[in-house]
Write an enzyme that holds these catalytic residues in place. Sequence first.
Site, PDB file in Angstrom:
ATOM      1  CG  PHE A  90      -0.272  -0.031   2.547  1.00  0.00           C
ATOM      2  CD1 PHE A  90       0.267   1.113   3.127  1.00  0.00           C
ATOM      3  CD2 PHE A  90      -0.153  -1.229   3.232  1.00  0.00           C
ATOM      4  CE1 PHE A  90       0.892   1.068   4.359  1.00  0.00           C
ATOM      5  CE2 PHE A  90       0.474  -1.287   4.478  1.00  0.00           C
ATOM      6  CZ  PHE A  90       0.997  -0.132   5.029  1.00  0.00           C
ATOM      7  CB  THR A  94      -6.202   1.523  11.120  1.00  0.00           C
ATOM      8  OG1 THR A  94      -5.196   1.674  12.130  1.00  0.00           O
ATOM      9  CG2 THR A  94      -5.645   1.987   9.793  1.00  0.00           C
ATOM     10  NE  ARG A 127      -2.075   4.179  18.103  1.00  0.00           N
ATOM     11  CZ  ARG A 127      -1.948   4.099  16.776  1.00  0.00           C
ATOM     12  NH1 ARG A 127      -1.500   5.149  16.098  1.00  0.00           N
ATOM     13  NH2 ARG A 127      -2.253   3.023  16.127  1.00  0.00           N
ATOM     14  NE  ARG A 143      -7.583   6.572  11.813  1.00  0.00           N
ATOM     15  CZ  ARG A 143      -6.481   6.079  12.362  1.00  0.00           C
ATOM     16  NH1 ARG A 143      -6.544   5.114  13.258  1.00  0.00           N
ATOM     17  NH2 ARG A 143      -5.297   6.539  11.999  1.00  0.00           N
ATOM     18  CG  HIS A 190      -0.050   9.483  11.468  1.00  0.00           C
ATOM     19  ND1 HIS A 190       0.388   8.209  11.214  1.00  0.00           N
ATOM     20  CD2 HIS A 190       0.882  10.042  12.279  1.00  0.00           C
ATOM     21  CE1 HIS A 190       1.543   8.013  11.834  1.00  0.00           C
ATOM     22  NE2 HIS A 190       1.872   9.118  12.481  1.00  0.00           N
ATOM     23  CD  GLU A 204       5.048   9.252  13.842  1.00  0.00           C
ATOM     24  OE1 GLU A 204       4.911   8.161  13.272  1.00  0.00           O
ATOM     25  OE2 GLU A 204       4.131   9.771  14.526  1.00  0.00           O
TER      26      GLU A 204
END
Length: 137
Positions: free
Chosen positions: A57, A91, A85, A102, A115, A126
């Site tokens: 992906f 996800t 999270r 989400r 993200h 990050e």
Amino acid sequence: MEQTLSIIKPDAVAKGVIGKILDRFESNGLKIAAMKKVQLSRQDAEAFYAVHAARPFFNDLVDFMVSGPVVVSVLEGENAVLKNRDLMGATNPKEAAAGTIRADFAENIDANAVHGSDSLENAKNEIAFFFSGREIS
């Protein structure tokens, strides 16, 4: 206090739900320590997601992440990584709990709105990818 990285992805930016997503963070005890809207280059996206380079992906992910601007934020608070999270949800938005970001704003597993760092170690890396120390307050 922990810090974690959040990215509001191109699909959510295009829908105009940046403020609604940011409100979820602040309403749940996460402080926005830094934030900016950026357009990722292909090189940026490939470098950021390099851990997935061998996955099937990868190219679709890079194409998606350069398809429009994103909003990157440093979120700060107690248990910030886990809290973010939990707020994001699974996800795959079809598997995300009701009331998660989400579940409420993502289209599908590819265009999944946000993200978030998955560990403190990854959060540090990050955050450093997008922000210098003087940009974080």
